[in-house]
Design an enzyme around this catalytic site. Structure first.
Site, PDB file in Angstrom:
ATOM      1  CB  SER A  91      -0.952   0.219   1.238  1.00 10.36           C
ATOM      2  OG  SER A  91      -2.302  -1.321   0.650  1.00 10.36           O
ATOM      3  CE  LYS A  94      -4.840   1.976  -1.214  1.00  8.05           C
ATOM      4  NZ  LYS A  94      -4.118   0.540  -0.414  1.00  8.05           N
ATOM      5  CB  SER A 146      -4.371   1.200   3.738  1.00  2.53           C
ATOM      6  OG  SER A 146      -3.728   1.174   2.534  1.00  2.53           O
TER       7      SER A 146
END
Length: 471
Positions: A91, A94, A146
């Protein structure tokens, strides 16, 4: 031995009791000296020796695939390991998704959530198809919680499809200088159709250093929870962070966590202390990343101290964790004993300095004794001022009497005002009495007027009657 010395002292002669007491006092003195020696050695232990447990725990985490520790604004890398090894960033992807959304200039616009963005794996914020969410709130959901559905919603809204947004992600990565990275989706998935989403610790450090220059990104990256509202149904979303370092380390300020079964535990953390701004990128950690990150930050903030400066040699880029342990053991075996002896000399010097400071305190106390005379003189002057206060009080009493006299005079004037009012009332009464006959005359005049009119009417009527008779 102490028990034998203390056993039946009443049955011993005075010589024997004296000897036993002397032996007992000598033993107690030995124990006290040994205790103080232990305390002094612990207090004067160098910082690097006390930090040995931290460093052993740090380098025992050879199960961390790659990491890099660097101060923002400086070209010096404090710690690093395999910074160019391509691994799955999970993640942490992101961060690139969110910085593209922030730089789009459309944060205040409403984003329509599509079905494609809701059909993703957790973690998710729980958006439904047809919801309208601000683009800024989607950025918060992607960074703080997230949320994968938020990342896909950003991609579809900005570029029309996930594939076109991924193309813009890779273009942006090349512009930043991320030469060893390739992205396949905006959320960080690394299996199935999204296999091949890779990056390196060095590239992610470049990305984060680029992102923290943006004030809006800094604001979002520091949040511990995101609270926002859906624009049509007004449903409130409360999303919390997964970053446990914010609770464990007092100087931590974000930024992003990540985890997949392939990528392991990933972390990009930031800590600020004493005008030092440190960034840490940790990839594929198979240990407690929160404690390891705390220890790394502690070492980074102590880098300027002479006891810990020798510890910051960059770890070589091979995977051998034994080489790192050898470096630690060599540092711990050499040079620190001599530092301990030097610290004892420093302790004695400090004691001598403290003795000198005691003399200075005595001298200052003597100087303060002279100041007592000045205090007494000031008290005498205060006594004189007391007399002045008494005189002022007496003058105030006189002024009080004058105020009372003025009040009495005002009372007399009140009586005079009342008498004047009574006279005015009497005058009004006389005026009313004088006006009454006028009113009577008015009534008489009206009566006489009506009578005359009536008389004239009767006369005219009679004249008409006479005329009729004559005719």
């Amino acid at each position: 031995m102490l028990f034998q010395l203390l056993k039946f002292p009443m049955f011993l002669s005075w010589k024997q009791s004296f000897r036993t007491q002397r032996r007992l006092s000598f033993l107690i003195l030995q124990y006290l000296v040994a205790f103080f020696v232990i305390v002094i050695t612990v207090m004067t232990m160098p910082l690097s020796l006390r930090a040995q447990k931290i460093d052993d725990s740090l380098f025992s985490q050879g199960c961390i695939n790659s990491y890099i520790l660097k101060e923002i604004g400086s070209s010096k890398v404090l710690m690093a390991k395999d910074v160019d090894r391509p691994v799955s960033p999970a993640s942490l992807t992101k961060i690139l998704t969110c910085i593209i959304a922030i730089e789009s200039g459309r944060l205040d616009q409403d984003v329509l959530i599509t079905k494609e963005s809701t059909m993703v794996e957790p973690s998710k914020a729980g958006f439904r198809q047809g919801d309208k969410i601000k683009l800024l709130d989607l950025v918060k959901a992607a960074m703080v919680n997230s949320s994968n559905d938020a990342a896909f919603a950003i991609a579809i809204y900005l570029s029309g499809s996930v594939d076109s947004f991924v193309a813009s992600m890779n273009y942006k990565a090349k512009m930043i200088g991320m030469k060893n990275s390739w992205f396949t989706n905006p959320a960080g998935f690394d299996k199935g159709i999204y296999t091949g989403n890779i990056s390196t610790a060095g590239d992610l450090l470049r990305l984060t250093e680029y992102a923290v220059r943006n004030p809006m990104f800094n604001h979002v990256a520091r949040l511990e929870k995101a609270i926002f509202m859906e624009q049509t149904t007004h449903k409130v979303y409360v999303l919390r962070t997964h970053n446990k370092l914010l609770d464990k380390y007092p100087y931590a300020v974000g930024i992003k966590t990540g985890y997949t079964t392939k990528a392991g535990g990933c972390l990009i953390a930031r800590a600020i202390k004493d005008n030092k701004d440190i960034l840490l990128v940790m990839l594929n950690a198979k240990t407690d990343r929160w404690n390891v990150a705390s220890n790394m930050f502690d070492r980074a903030f102590l880098a300027d101290s002479p006891a810990s400066a020798s510890w910051f040699n960059t770890v070589s880029r091979d995977d051998s964790r034994s080489s790192a342990n050898i470096v630690v053991n060599e540092h711990s075996r050499t040079g620190h004993v001599n530092k301990g002896h030097k610290s004892k000399k420093q302790m004695t010097a400090s004691l001598k300095h403290s003795r000198k400071s005691k003399k200075e305190l005595v001298a200052s106390l003597k100087a303060n004794r002279k100041s007592k005379k000045e205090v007494i003189a000031s008290l005498k002057s205060n006594r004189k001022s007391k007399k002045e206060v008494i005189a002022s009080l007496k003058s105030n009493r006189k002024s009080k009497k004058e105020a009372i006299a003025s009040l009495k005079g005002s009372r007399k004037s009140k009586k005079e005002m009342i008498a004047v009012l009574k006279n005015s009332r009497n005058l009004k009464k006389h005026e009313l009495v004088a006006s009454k006959p006028v009113r009577k005359n008015k009534k008489k005049a009206t009566l006489s007027y009506h009578r005359s009119i009536r008389f004239n009417q009767i006369c005219s009527h009679n004249d008409q009657a006479y005329r009729n008779v004559a005719a």
